[in-house]
Design a protein around this motif. Sequence first.
Motif, PDB file in Angstrom:
ATOM      1  N   UNK A 212      45.194  37.966  56.721  1.00 36.22           N
ATOM      2  CA  UNK A 212      44.588  39.090  56.959  1.00 36.22           C
ATOM      3  C   UNK A 212      44.598  40.487  57.587  1.00 36.22           C
ATOM      4  N   UNK A 213      46.484  40.445  57.244  1.00 36.75           N
ATOM      5  CA  UNK A 213      46.532  41.481  56.928  1.00 36.75           C
ATOM      6  C   UNK A 213      46.681  42.490  56.061  1.00 36.75           C
ATOM      7  N   UNK A 214      46.619  41.811  54.829  1.00 38.06           N
ATOM      8  CA  UNK A 214      45.764  43.120  53.763  1.00 38.06           C
ATOM      9  C   UNK A 214      44.089  42.618  53.310  1.00 38.06           C
ATOM     10  N   UNK A 215      43.838  42.456  54.780  1.00 33.17           N
ATOM     11  CA  UNK A 215      42.057  41.999  54.352  1.00 33.17           C
ATOM     12  C   UNK A 215      40.970  43.470  53.786  1.00 33.17           C
ATOM     13  N   UNK A 216      41.968  44.300  54.078  1.00 31.21           N
ATOM     14  CA  UNK A 216      40.798  45.519  54.671  1.00 31.21           C
ATOM     15  C   UNK A 216      41.343  46.716  52.830  1.00 31.21           C
ATOM     16  N   UNK A 217      42.112  45.284  52.802  1.00 30.58           N
ATOM     17  CA  UNK A 217      41.876  46.148  51.050  1.00 30.58           C
ATOM     18  C   UNK A 217      41.866  45.772  49.868  1.00 30.58           C
ATOM     19  N   UNK A 218      41.094  43.980  50.423  1.00 29.10           N
ATOM     20  CA  UNK A 218      39.792  43.287  49.911  1.00 29.10           C
ATOM     21  C   UNK A 218      39.160  43.676  48.601  1.00 29.10           C
ATOM     22  N   UNK A 219      38.825  43.516  47.772  1.00 30.67           N
ATOM     23  CA  UNK A 219      37.664  44.009  46.674  1.00 30.67           C
ATOM     24  C   UNK A 219      36.138  42.475  47.374  1.00 30.67           C
ATOM     25  N   UNK A 220      34.837  43.366  47.353  1.00 29.04           N
ATOM     26  CA  UNK A 220      33.665  42.091  48.120  1.00 29.04           C
ATOM     27  C   UNK A 220      34.194  41.165  46.074  1.00 29.04           C
ATOM     28  N   UNK A 221      33.174  40.123  46.246  1.00 23.41           N
ATOM     29  CA  UNK A 221      33.187  38.927  45.255  1.00 23.41           C
ATOM     30  C   UNK A 221      32.229  39.528  44.850  1.00 23.41           C
ATOM     31  N   UNK A 222      31.686  39.537  43.703  1.00 22.39           N
ATOM     32  CA  UNK A 222      30.406  39.725  43.198  1.00 22.39           C
ATOM     33  C   UNK A 222      29.326  38.681  42.958  1.00 22.39           C
ATOM     34  N   UNK A 223      28.052  39.443  44.729  1.00 26.57           N
ATOM     35  CA  UNK A 223      27.614  38.356  44.908  1.00 26.57           C
ATOM     36  C   UNK A 223      26.187  37.682  43.963  1.00 26.57           C
ATOM     37  N   UNK A 224      26.475  37.138  42.806  1.00 23.61           N
ATOM     38  CA  UNK A 224      25.428  37.141  42.002  1.00 23.61           C
ATOM     39  C   UNK A 224      25.546  35.644  41.512  1.00 23.61           C
ATOM     40  N   UNK A 225      23.891  35.388  41.076  1.00 18.44           N
ATOM     41  CA  UNK A 225      24.106  33.633  40.570  1.00 18.44           C
ATOM     42  C   UNK A 225      25.359  33.478  39.303  1.00 18.44           C
ATOM     43  N   UNK A 226      25.963  34.120  38.728  1.00 12.18           N
ATOM     44  CA  UNK A 226      26.714  33.645  38.278  1.00 12.18           C
ATOM     45  C   UNK A 226      27.768  33.101  38.849  1.00 12.18           C
ATOM     46  N   UNK A 227      27.877  34.192  39.695  1.00 14.47           N
ATOM     47  CA  UNK A 227      29.744  34.106  40.630  1.00 14.47           C
ATOM     48  C   UNK A 227      29.666  32.950  41.427  1.00 14.47           C
ATOM     49  N   UNK A 228      28.408  31.834  41.166  1.00 15.46           N
ATOM     50  CA  UNK A 228      28.433  30.820  42.380  1.00 15.46           C
ATOM     51  C   UNK A 228      27.774  29.663  40.946  1.00 15.46           C
ATOM     52  N   UNK A 229      27.933  29.928  40.017  1.00 19.35           N
ATOM     53  CA  UNK A 229      26.732  28.433  38.896  1.00 19.35           C
ATOM     54  C   UNK A 229      27.304  28.477  38.018  1.00 19.35           C
ATOM     55  N   UNK A 230      28.219  29.927  37.560  1.00 18.37           N
ATOM     56  CA  UNK A 230      28.137  30.370  36.087  1.00 18.37           C
ATOM     57  C   UNK A 230      29.816  30.612  35.766  1.00 18.37           C
ATOM     58  N   UNK A 231      30.504  29.684  36.055  1.00 22.26           N
ATOM     59  CA  UNK A 231      32.030  29.645  36.269  1.00 22.26           C
ATOM     60  C   UNK A 231      32.263  28.612  35.667  1.00 22.26           C
TER      61      UNK A 231
END
Length: 231
Positions: A212-231
């Motif tokens: 949480x100390x650096x939470x504002x610097x984080x990049x969002x995940x690529x919220x697409x089907x491959x992120x969940x099922x294509x790894x």
Amino acid sequence: MAGKKVLIVYAHQEPQSFNGSLKNVAVEELTRQGCTVTVSDLYAMNFEPRATRKDITGAVSNPTLFSYATEVYEACKRGSLARDILDEQKKVQEADLVIFQFPLYWFSVPAILKGWMDRVLCQGFAFDLPGFYDSGFLKDKLALLSVTTGGTAEMFSKTGVSGDFRYFLWPLQHGILHFCGFKVLSAQISFAPEIASEEERKGMVTSWAQRLKTIWKEEPINCTPPWYFGQ
């Protein structure tokens, strides 16, 4: 970051629980940063999870054949939703980041939190048709799931009995949060705290506080089907 507003939607029955500790450390760290932190403690609030006619104040447009989705959409446009829904929507609208803190129930959220999502994130407020996913109405906000599990990390691996933990994140992160436009940060998963040692539990809380100390610097995940099922 000073001036940021955070809403924590917290779903656990016991204030002294591990989930309660994660919620408390988030409040402490984010407040220390100068953020304004609001907590919706759903059990303490006795939040109503059921989506019913009572969610609309005044007359409904079709009293002979009630359609919840239709009536809530119209009520949202008229500003005639129930007070508890409007109060929660105001918190969401003001937040830069919404954190959901909860234990995993049956690969999903507790019923009281699902009810919050059903009632608060309604059409007209969080999305419209068109106006969803990248065009969702909450597209300028961040969202993060902080979840505790009963199973171990090994159980929630690709070769584990429960499968990759990303599978249960799909309907929550993609089907709800991303659908409403949220930019989704990687979930914080605290695996099996009930069977962990005291030292391991303290490590999980510390890890969350450090993140949480650096939470504002984080990049969002690529919220697409491959992120969940294509790894």
